[in-house]
Design an enzyme around this catalytic site. Structure first.
Site, PDB file in Angstrom:
ATOM      1  N   LYS A 239       0.837  -1.203   0.000  1.00 46.19           N
ATOM      2  CA  LYS A 239       0.000   0.000   0.000  1.00 46.19           C
ATOM      3  C   LYS A 239       0.873   1.256   0.000  1.00 46.19           C
ATOM      4  O   LYS A 239       0.696   2.157  -0.827  1.00 46.19           O
ATOM      5  CB  LYS A 239      -0.918   0.005   1.223  1.00 46.19           C
ATOM      6  CG  LYS A 239      -1.881   1.186   1.246  1.00 46.19           C
ATOM      7  CD  LYS A 239      -2.534   1.357   2.597  1.00 46.19           C
ATOM      8  CE  LYS A 239      -1.612   2.121   3.534  1.00 46.19           C
ATOM      9  NZ  LYS A 239      -2.268   2.520   4.790  1.00 46.19           N
TER      10      LYS A 239
ATOM     11  N   ASP B 206      -6.338   0.849   0.962  1.00 49.03           N
ATOM     12  CA  ASP B 206      -6.430   1.153   2.393  1.00 49.03           C
ATOM     13  C   ASP B 206      -7.797   0.715   2.901  1.00 49.03           C
ATOM     14  O   ASP B 206      -8.567   0.063   2.188  1.00 49.03           O
ATOM     15  CB  ASP B 206      -6.171   2.640   2.648  1.00 49.03           C
ATOM     16  CG  ASP B 206      -7.302   3.524   2.139  1.00 49.03           C
ATOM     17  OD1 ASP B 206      -8.187   3.015   1.402  1.00 49.03           O
ATOM     18  OD2 ASP B 206      -7.315   4.722   2.481  1.00 49.03           O
TER      19      ASP B 206
END
Length: 368
Positions: A236, A254
């Site tokens: 991420k 996320d």
């Protein structure tokens, strides 16, 4: 006289027998004619009804009785549609009462949605969000890749706003990877305390700074396989850096992104890597970075985790989860956050496009 009398009597007797014979002959046809009521011709009109109703050629050869029967049977088929007008007034009344609009807003895609339909719906949602958030951008303040990677690591388990209020002091004291690598952990912990989990985060940012200084000459690498080797940096964080610091497409999965793509039924996966692969397959690679911004912005401002503002959602007609949150438009407006609710955004130094669109910069740490 006797012979004449006898002759006369014989003639009379023969005449009587002839008369009886005639009567017997007349009586015999009458008895045979009586069964004509039970004969087949009486049943043929029933057969003719079926033949005439089906429009077959055999019906045309039947007599007038069959024709009349067919004429009587035909109107029965024309009377069937008379039931339909009885339903229409109910639907019209429902539309007047406002029931129909509620259903049209929640145009839920079927569970058996085809792959092609899913791709089209997903891309349309992204286009709609692009019109709502034309200024979407990473909500972390940064001036270079080093600041972005550190800020992204610090954003775990806290808001971007809190990170943006904290990093100015951090970067003012430690502007380069070499500076932060040589920092006193206790001093760094004190600066990072407002972000939560400050001890673990201090260890991560000092560790990744040492790795940058020792392994990459103090520069943030521009490859995924190199970024994920840094302490505290996962896929991420790596995609945030690649997409926003190097212009290389990536999907940022996320918590907001995960929640929304499942609500939209783009995927049922829960593992971030599987979500990334499933969603990435729905869009061209060039759309990945902006798509991430659109989805995350929408999740923070309108499609909240606990109570989404469905009544104020621009993609409600495309959302299978419509109705999980507040559907009343006026009540939904009160749930909007950041610039959609008239409040400052998360960046202290947002892009010019955001300010020109009416966005407000966030206040610094400690401001009233």
């Amino acid at each position: 006289m006797t012979k004449k009398a006898t002759t006369t009597a014989g003639k009379a007797e023969r005449a009587g027998k002839a008369e009886k014979a005639e009567r017997a002959e007349k009586a015999a046809p009458a008895k045979k004619a009586t069964p004509t009521k039970k004969t087949a011709p009486a049943k043929k009109p029933a057969v003719a009804k079926k033949a005439a109703s089906a429009g077959t050629a055999a019906a045309k050869t039947q007599g007038k009785a069959a024709g009349r029967a067919a004429g009587k049977a035909a109107p029965l088929k024309k009377q069937a549609p008379a039931k339909k007008p009885a339903v229409a007034p109910k639907k019209a009344a429902a539309a007047v009462k406002g029931v129909a609009p509620a259903k049209t807003v929640a145009a839920r895609p079927p569970r058996g949605e085809s792959r092609t339909a899913l791709v089209r719906r997903a891309r349309r949602i992204n286009r709609e969000l692009a019109e709502v958030y034309p200024y979407a951008h990473p909500e972390l303040d940064f001036e270079n890749p080093f600041q972005l990677v550190v800020a992204t690591v610090l954003s775990a388990q806290t808001t971007d706003l809190r990170v943006n209020q904290t990093t100015p002091a951090l970067f003012a004291k430690y502007p380069t990877p070499e500076d932060l690598a040589a920092a006193n952990p206790e001093e760094v912990e004190e600066i990072l305390r407002p972000t939560g989990f400050f001890r673990a985060k201090t260890k991560s940012v000092i560790g990744l700074s040492k790795a940058l200084a020792e392994d990459f000459g103090g520069e943030v690498p521009g490859r995924l396989e190199d970024l994920v080797k840094l302490p505290g940096v996962g896929r991420k964080t790596a995609f945030v850096v690649l997409g926003n610091a190097f212009g290389r497409p990536g999907i940022t999965v996320d918590t907001h992104f995960q929640r929304l793509v499942r609500r939209w039924r783009w995927t049922e996966a829960t593992d971030p890597d599987k979500i990334e692969a499933a969603v990435g397959a729905l869009f061209p690679k060039s759309d990945w970075t902006d798509l991430s911004h659109h989805v995350i912005w929408h999740g923070r401002r309108i499609c909240h985790a606990r109570k989404p503002a469905c009544g104020a959602c621009p993609v409600a007609p495309l959302c299978p989860a419509y109705g999980e949150g507040e559907t009343d438009p006026e009540k939904a407006k009160k749930l909007l956050k950041y610039e959609k609710g008239g409040f400052p955004g998360q960046r202290l130094n947002p892009p010019r496009s955001y300010l020109e669109a009416g966005g407000k910069p966030a206040p610094p740490l400690g401001a009233g």
